[in-house]
Write an enzyme that holds these catalytic residues in place. Sequence first.
Site, PDB file in Angstrom:
ATOM      1  N   GLN A  36     -38.799  23.719  10.520  1.00 29.99           N
ATOM      2  CA  GLN A  36     -39.734  23.979   9.411  1.00 29.99           C
ATOM      3  C   GLN A  36     -40.889  22.988   9.365  1.00 29.99           C
ATOM      4  OE1 GLN A  36     -38.565  23.610   4.970  1.00 29.99           O
ATOM      5  NE2 GLN A  36     -38.929  25.767   5.375  1.00 29.99           N
ATOM      6  N   HIS A  63     -40.773  18.987   8.868  1.00 33.65           N
ATOM      7  CA  HIS A  63     -40.087  18.625   7.625  1.00 33.65           C
ATOM      8  C   HIS A  63     -38.571  18.807   7.668  1.00 33.65           C
ATOM      9  CE1 HIS A  63     -39.520  18.033   3.367  1.00 33.65           C
ATOM     10  NE2 HIS A  63     -39.084  19.262   3.189  1.00 33.65           N
ATOM     11  N   GLU A 114     -43.630  20.465  -2.742  1.00 38.26           N
ATOM     12  CA  GLU A 114     -43.979  21.844  -3.102  1.00 38.26           C
ATOM     13  C   GLU A 114     -44.053  21.998  -4.625  1.00 38.26           C
ATOM     14  OE1 GLU A 114     -42.289  24.751  -0.482  1.00 38.26           O
ATOM     15  OE2 GLU A 114     -41.587  25.935  -2.170  1.00 38.26           O
ATOM     16  N   PHE A 145     -41.007  27.637  -7.283  1.00 45.15           N
ATOM     17  CA  PHE A 145     -41.014  27.120  -5.918  1.00 45.15           C
ATOM     18  C   PHE A 145     -41.309  28.285  -4.972  1.00 45.15           C
ATOM     19  CE2 PHE A 145     -39.524  23.084  -3.832  1.00 45.15           C
ATOM     20  CZ  PHE A 145     -39.921  22.228  -4.838  1.00 45.15           C
ATOM     21  N   ARG A 188     -42.606  28.863   3.127  1.00 43.18           N
ATOM     22  CA  ARG A 188     -43.290  27.766   3.823  1.00 43.18           C
ATOM     23  C   ARG A 188     -43.840  28.164   5.186  1.00 43.18           C
ATOM     24  NH1 ARG A 188     -39.224  22.760   2.194  1.00 43.18           N
ATOM     25  NH2 ARG A 188     -39.978  22.664   0.050  1.00 43.18           N
ATOM     26  N   HIS A 198     -43.652  21.832   6.774  1.00 40.91           N
ATOM     27  CA  HIS A 198     -43.962  21.917   5.347  1.00 40.91           C
ATOM     28  C   HIS A 198     -45.479  22.026   5.190  1.00 40.91           C
ATOM     29  CE1 HIS A 198     -44.279  20.828   1.127  1.00 40.91           C
ATOM     30  NE2 HIS A 198     -42.963  20.886   1.012  1.00 40.91           N
ATOM     31  N   ARG A 220     -36.226  28.003   5.689  1.00 40.95           N
ATOM     32  CA  ARG A 220     -35.548  27.592   4.449  1.00 40.95           C
ATOM     33  C   ARG A 220     -36.491  27.694   3.274  1.00 40.95           C
ATOM     34  NH1 ARG A 220     -35.399  22.751   1.389  1.00 40.95           N
ATOM     35  NH2 ARG A 220     -36.422  21.442   2.946  1.00 40.95           N
ATOM     36  N   LEU A 267     -44.814  13.491   2.713  1.00 42.17           N
ATOM     37  CA  LEU A 267     -44.731  14.771   1.993  1.00 42.17           C
ATOM     38  C   LEU A 267     -45.379  14.730   0.618  1.00 42.17           C
ATOM     39  CD1 LEU A 267     -43.108  17.611   2.099  1.00 42.17           C
ATOM     40  CD2 LEU A 267     -41.700  16.511   0.384  1.00 42.17           C
TER      41      LEU A 267
HETATM   42  C1  LIG Z   1     -39.582  13.927   1.742  1.00 37.69           C
HETATM   43  C2  LIG Z   1     -38.541  15.000   1.571  1.00 37.69           C
HETATM   44  C3  LIG Z   1     -38.440  15.695   0.376  1.00 37.69           C
HETATM   45  C4  LIG Z   1     -37.481  16.699   0.214  1.00 37.69           C
HETATM   46  N1  LIG Z   1     -37.389  17.363  -0.979  1.00 37.69           N
HETATM   47  C5  LIG Z   1     -36.440  18.322  -1.137  1.00 37.69           C
HETATM   48  C6  LIG Z   1     -36.300  18.994  -2.388  1.00 37.69           C
HETATM   49  O1  LIG Z   1     -36.987  18.723  -3.358  1.00 37.69           O
HETATM   50  N2  LIG Z   1     -35.344  19.957  -2.477  1.00 37.69           N
HETATM   51  C7  LIG Z   1     -34.534  20.297  -1.423  1.00 37.69           C
HETATM   52  O2  LIG Z   1     -33.693  21.174  -1.578  1.00 37.69           O
HETATM   53  N3  LIG Z   1     -34.636  19.654  -0.251  1.00 37.69           N
HETATM   54  C8  LIG Z   1     -35.556  18.669  -0.080  1.00 37.69           C
HETATM   55  N4  LIG Z   1     -35.653  18.017   1.126  1.00 37.69           N
HETATM   56  C9  LIG Z   1     -34.622  18.254   2.152  1.00 37.69           C
HETATM   57  C10 LIG Z   1     -33.344  17.508   1.760  1.00 37.69           C
HETATM   58  O3  LIG Z   1     -33.675  16.309   1.106  1.00 37.69           O
HETATM   59  C11 LIG Z   1     -32.465  17.176   2.954  1.00 37.69           C
HETATM   60  O4  LIG Z   1     -32.306  18.295   3.765  1.00 37.69           O
HETATM   61  C12 LIG Z   1     -31.090  16.721   2.474  1.00 37.69           C
HETATM   62  O5  LIG Z   1     -31.212  15.702   1.503  1.00 37.69           O
HETATM   63  C13 LIG Z   1     -30.232  16.233   3.616  1.00 37.69           C
HETATM   64  O6  LIG Z   1     -29.064  15.674   3.087  1.00 37.69           O
HETATM   65  P1  LIG Z   1     -27.823  15.326   3.997  1.00 37.69           P
HETATM   66  O7  LIG Z   1     -26.773  14.829   3.106  1.00 37.69           O
HETATM   67  O8  LIG Z   1     -27.523  16.469   4.891  1.00 37.69           O
HETATM   68  O9  LIG Z   1     -28.368  14.144   4.960  1.00 37.69           O
HETATM   69  P2  LIG Z   1     -29.024  12.726   4.623  1.00 37.69           P
HETATM   70  O10 LIG Z   1     -29.318  12.521   3.206  1.00 37.69           O
HETATM   71  O11 LIG Z   1     -30.147  12.583   5.605  1.00 37.69           O
HETATM   72  O12 LIG Z   1     -27.878  11.699   4.996  1.00 37.69           O
HETATM   73  C14 LIG Z   1     -27.477  11.463   6.328  1.00 37.69           C
HETATM   74  C15 LIG Z   1     -26.423  10.379   6.317  1.00 37.69           C
HETATM   75  O13 LIG Z   1     -25.861  10.268   7.612  1.00 37.69           O
HETATM   76  C16 LIG Z   1     -25.778   8.901   7.967  1.00 37.69           C
HETATM   77  N5  LIG Z   1     -25.799   8.814   9.429  1.00 37.69           N
HETATM   78  C17 LIG Z   1     -26.633   9.445  10.285  1.00 37.69           C
HETATM   79  N6  LIG Z   1     -26.327   9.115  11.546  1.00 37.69           N
HETATM   80  C18 LIG Z   1     -25.271   8.279  11.497  1.00 37.69           C
HETATM   81  C19 LIG Z   1     -24.509   7.574  12.464  1.00 37.69           C
HETATM   82  N7  LIG Z   1     -24.765   7.659  13.785  1.00 37.69           N
HETATM   83  N8  LIG Z   1     -23.501   6.780  12.048  1.00 37.69           N
HETATM   84  C20 LIG Z   1     -23.231   6.640  10.725  1.00 37.69           C
HETATM   85  N9  LIG Z   1     -23.932   7.267   9.763  1.00 37.69           N
HETATM   86  C21 LIG Z   1     -24.936   8.078  10.152  1.00 37.69           C
HETATM   87  C22 LIG Z   1     -26.974   8.275   7.282  1.00 37.69           C
HETATM   88  O14 LIG Z   1     -26.798   6.882   7.136  1.00 37.69           O
HETATM   89  C23 LIG Z   1     -26.947   8.996   5.955  1.00 37.69           C
HETATM   90  O15 LIG Z   1     -26.022   8.383   5.095  1.00 37.69           O
HETATM   91  C24 LIG Z   1     -36.622  17.015   1.294  1.00 37.69           C
HETATM   92  C25 LIG Z   1     -36.715  16.332   2.503  1.00 37.69           C
HETATM   93  C26 LIG Z   1     -37.663  15.334   2.652  1.00 37.69           C
HETATM   94  C27 LIG Z   1     -37.759  14.636   3.972  1.00 37.69           C
END
Ligand SMILES: Cc1cc2nc3c(=O)[nH]c(=O)nc-3n(C[C@H](O)[C@H](O)[C@H](O)COP(=O)(O)OP(=O)(O)OC[C@H]3O[C@@H](n4cnc5c(N)ncnc54)[C@H](O)[C@@H]3O)c2cc1C
Length: 564
Positions: free
Chosen positions: A229, A342, A244, A113, A275, A231, A377, A241
């Site tokens: 960031q 991203h 990577e 990566f 990135r 991407h 990141r 997306l």
């Molecule tokens: C397409 C894509 C591919 C990616 N691939 C990778 C990868 O391969 N490796 C890597 O390390 N990172 C990757 N990332 C980044 C990574 O996926 C995210 O940064 C990470 O999953 C975020 O997780 P989280 O638990 O912080 O938030 P999220 O998974 O976004 O969860 C947020 C939660 O908060 C809840 N929520 C939000 N607002 C409210 C509200 N007002 N009231 C109640 N609930 C609420 C939502 O319902 C959800 O349950 C990728 C990102 C994207 C977009």
Amino acid sequence: MPAHDVLIIGAGLAGQRAALAAARAGASVAVMSKVHPVRSHSVAAAGGINAAISVDDDWRSHAYDTVKGSDFLGDQDAIEIMCSEAPAEVMHLEHIGVTFHRNEHGELDLRAFGGASMKRTAYVADITGQAMLHVLYEQLMRHHETVERYEEWFTTSLQLDEEGRCCGVIARDVRSGKMEAFAAKNVILACGGAGQVYKPTTNGLIVTGDGIALAYRVGAPLMDMEMVQYHPTTLVDSGILITEGARGEGAHLLNSAGERFLEKSAPNKMELASRDVVSRAEQIEIDEGRGVGPDGKGVYLDVTVVPRRRTLEALREIVNLGKDFAGVDITREPITIRPGQHYIMGGVKTDVDGRTPIEGLYAAGEVACVSVHGGNRLGANSLLDTLIFGRRAGEHAAARAASMGMPEANGTAQLRRDGEVISAIIARPREGRRVSEIKNELGEVMNREAAVFRSGEGLERARETIARLKEEAQMAWIDDRGTVFNQDVLGAIELGYMLDCAEATVLAALERTESRGAQYRTDFPARNDEEWLKHIDVTLTAGGPELSYSPVTITQWQPEERKY
Ligand SMILES: Cc1cc2nc3c(=O)[nH]c(=O)nc-3n(C[C@H](O)[C@H](O)[C@H](O)COP(=O)(O)OP(=O)(O)OC[C@H]3O[C@@H](n4cnc5c(N)ncnc54)[C@H](O)[C@@H]3O)c2cc1C
């Protein structure tokens, strides 16, 4: 009123990992999510998760790569924790059922990566987030007696007691429109990022910066918000997306002359530089007329150099995405991509246990800024961040809960106020601008002025636009007048959250008069460690947003010139 030791807002990877840790520590836990937990945006994560698992690897090497990737803005104490705890966390996931890819010897397979000095990304084809999220959800089911789930509940505000401690939240049941106050000894924000502030973005429609704004509105500082960031590989029209992992498997980036242009800016790492470096290199090719596609707005990602069999095995999801969203079979021809928004490195400022400066309020995952990513990141470090700091926040909050009684939260007035705000939005006359129009304009201005390249003039324009949009949002109207699944009214509230996030990003980007990581100021093109080796914090006060600084923690790696 429902009352819990630990109330977690967000059921993505950070929220679910926090819930599991708090439940295992014996706390009564609740997880609230505005969508069904397995629809949280973590489900979209594709390429994998970093950990120094290989016998030839060492967590210090992972930590150094992360520090360098952050352009020396990351806090090294937090980075050391994340990288040293990574191998055990990934093995824990394996043991609870995540089917990581294995090599022909039966060992965990690792892929390359960006910005990493060796292969250290564990993966499940290109659906890693989905695999992890489903397994964690399954684990939470095992704790159903102590873990309550509020699925499809939308948090509208945080409650503070008279001493300024967080003691609960106000939320709306999306299904019925019912408002409710919740008491909690501790609240953990795990609400994800704010990608929808930009248009286009790789992030789904639900990623609207809610947690960042909720914390900001009760006075918690935001940190590193200028660091956004882009991407390097997103589809030109839709912003979808292309992981990577494609470059990790060996794909090339080419300009209109068929040249691998990374030779100019990153001769050693080429397409696997960090990135920010790759996105800038692409944007230069596009801006200088060596782009491809109808308006020359993209460059080619050539996956045909990867053996077809391997692509079909390890990158099967992007084979489908290429066909469905660009009409391209990536195993046979290059696909046109460009840099796209991203991830946000910034967020709610926390310590290494997820604590914010507000007692009883924690944050973990993309909503938070520990700061392990600093200015940029590394790919596959975010999933790791969600798990490590989600777990630590859950454990810390559970321990705190054990030492205190349930706070006397009386949310009646706040509950009424939030309900009235919602009724007033629904009742707005159908004049002026719609919520969706304002959101579109916000996304476009951010993508123009606060993108890969920024200038003081452009950022000022963005600031003025955001101020006007904030005014217009006060009266923006919606169609749906009902209570059941009224996503329209939630969209209006989310717009307010996004405008807060955008404002903090632009103010911090204006303040940082240097170029570092994802922030490249065309009017200040050099990194300036003497003045700017520090974090910018944005805090909302009665007089509006205020900026201050906090030091970068350096343990073993002094800043040096960053070359790939
Ligand atoms: C397409 C894509 C591919 C990616 N691939 C990778 C990868 O391969 N490796 C890597 O390390 N990172 C990757 N990332 C980044 C990574 O996926 C995210 O940064 C990470 O999953 C975020 O997780 P989280 O638990 O912080 O938030 P999220 O998974 O976004 O969860 C947020 C939660 O908060 C809840 N929520 C939000 N607002 C409210 C509200 N007002 N009231 C109640 N609930 C609420 C939502 O319902 C959800 O349950 C990728 C990102 C994207 C977009």
